[in-house]
Design an enzyme around this catalytic site. Structure first.
Site, PDB file in Angstrom:
ATOM      1  CG  HIS A 127      21.004  -0.603  22.168  1.00 37.69           C
ATOM      2  ND1 HIS A 127      20.774   1.139  22.495  1.00 37.69           N
ATOM      3  CD2 HIS A 127      20.458  -0.955  21.691  1.00 37.69           C
ATOM      4  CE1 HIS A 127      19.871   0.860  21.194  1.00 37.69           C
ATOM      5  NE2 HIS A 127      19.497   0.166  20.433  1.00 37.69           N
ATOM      6  CD  GLU A 162      21.291  -1.189  16.911  1.00 35.68           C
ATOM      7  OE1 GLU A 162      20.397  -1.207  16.487  1.00 35.68           O
ATOM      8  OE2 GLU A 162      21.949  -0.913  17.891  1.00 35.68           O
TER       9      GLU A 162
HETATM   10  P1  PGA Z   1      15.131   1.200  15.726  1.00 38.04           P
HETATM   11  O1  PGA Z   1      15.747   0.409  16.852  1.00 38.04           O
HETATM   12  O2  PGA Z   1      15.108   0.301  14.760  1.00 38.04           O
HETATM   13  O3  PGA Z   1      13.358   2.074  16.972  1.00 38.04           O
HETATM   14  O4  PGA Z   1      15.911   2.484  15.235  1.00 38.04           O
HETATM   15  C1  PGA Z   1      16.945  -0.184  16.459  1.00 38.04           C
HETATM   16  C2  PGA Z   1      17.910  -0.351  17.546  1.00 38.04           C
HETATM   17  O5  PGA Z   1      18.139   0.766  18.535  1.00 38.04           O
HETATM   18  O6  PGA Z   1      18.938  -1.505  18.262  1.00 38.04           O
END
Ligand code: PGA
Length: 252
Positions: free
Chosen positions: A97, A169
């Site tokens: 992540h 992401e």
């Molecule tokens: P967020 O986080 O929806 O708060 O932007 C997503 C993630 O870090 O998986």
């Protein structure tokens, strides 16, 4: 056939133990039965994992780890082994992540070791990839994502019965309220599938979008042909906002 729809809730460190139990209890009541094409998983903190598991018992909701160490036992102060998560019935484990990479210095090498251990443990890895704002602005998104996939997957042996999930992401979209252009999300998801297939020869790759997903934008991402679900942080840690997302993308 309708495509799979993953709804993954990354609670990060947003909830205290009592709050985690509370939310899990509500989720278990509300989402006792999920539509067949939808799979909901909750990623609680390591500390609240077992309590959340207890609350979710009897519901269709699955469990995942936010992070895990690749070895089974030993002198690794503060770490939690992926094999312990397996024993506690986790199905998924987030790997790499961006908060782990950028705030805790997790390297590509660590990510590769974690991927291997997660598969070995029997869990399904959810590998997170994405570019920073500077990399996006200099047109490097595909290059960065491909490099992250390459280093995480190239030495990995993925068996026929094993699955991996990739979460795209963009770092600049996480927790900022900014989201990726839907056309860019689609193009990047399709690109990720192509790169993964070239590296691993494995066709069973699902791609999620993550980064400031909310009720009012969830469907625009979930509906994209190469996006198979959502990885949600902030909006997954409250019943009301999670419900909004669920209602936007599911029909029950
Ligand atoms: P967020 O986080 O929806 O708060 O932007 C997503 C993630 O870090 O998986």
């Amino acid at each position: 056939m309708s495509k799979k729809n993953y709804l993954f809730a990354n609670w990060k460190m947003y909830l205290k133990l009592s709050e985690s139990k509370d939310l899990a209890e509500k989720l278990a009541k509300r989402f006792k039965k999920m539509p067949v094409e939808t799979e909901m998983a909750v990623f609680p903190s390591a500390f609240s994992f077992q309590a959340v598991k207890k609350e979710l018992k009897g519901s269709d909701i699955l469990l995942g780890a936010q992070n895990a160490y690749w070895l089974d036992k030993g002198g690794y102060t503060g770490e939690v082994s992926v094999f312990d998560y397996r024993e506690e019935d986790a199905t998924y484990c987030l790997v790499g992540h961006s908060e782990r990479r950028h705030q805790f210095g997790e390297t590509d090498e660590d990510v590769a070791k974690k991927m291997e251990a997660v598969l070995e443990s029997g869990l399904t890895p959810v590998l997170c990839v994405g570019e920073t704002l500077r990399q996006k602005d200099s047109g490097q998104t595909k290059e960065i994502v491909a490099a992250q996939l390459e280093s995480a997957l190239s030495d990995l042996k993925i068996e026929k019965n094993q699955k991996i999930i990739i979460a795209y992401e963009p770092v600049w979209a996480i927790g900022t309220g900014k989201t990726c252009d839907v056309s860019v999300a689609q193009e990047t998801a399709a690109f990720i599938k192509e790169v993964c297939e070239n590296i691993s020869g494995n066709g069973d790759i699902s791609v999620l979008y993550g980064g400031s997903v909310k009720g009012d934008n969830a469907l625009s991402f979930a509906d994209l042909p190469d996006i198979d679900g959502l990885l949600v942080g902030g909006s997954s840690a409250k019943m009301e906002t999670w419900e909004e997302i669920f209602k936007a993308v599911c029909t029950i």
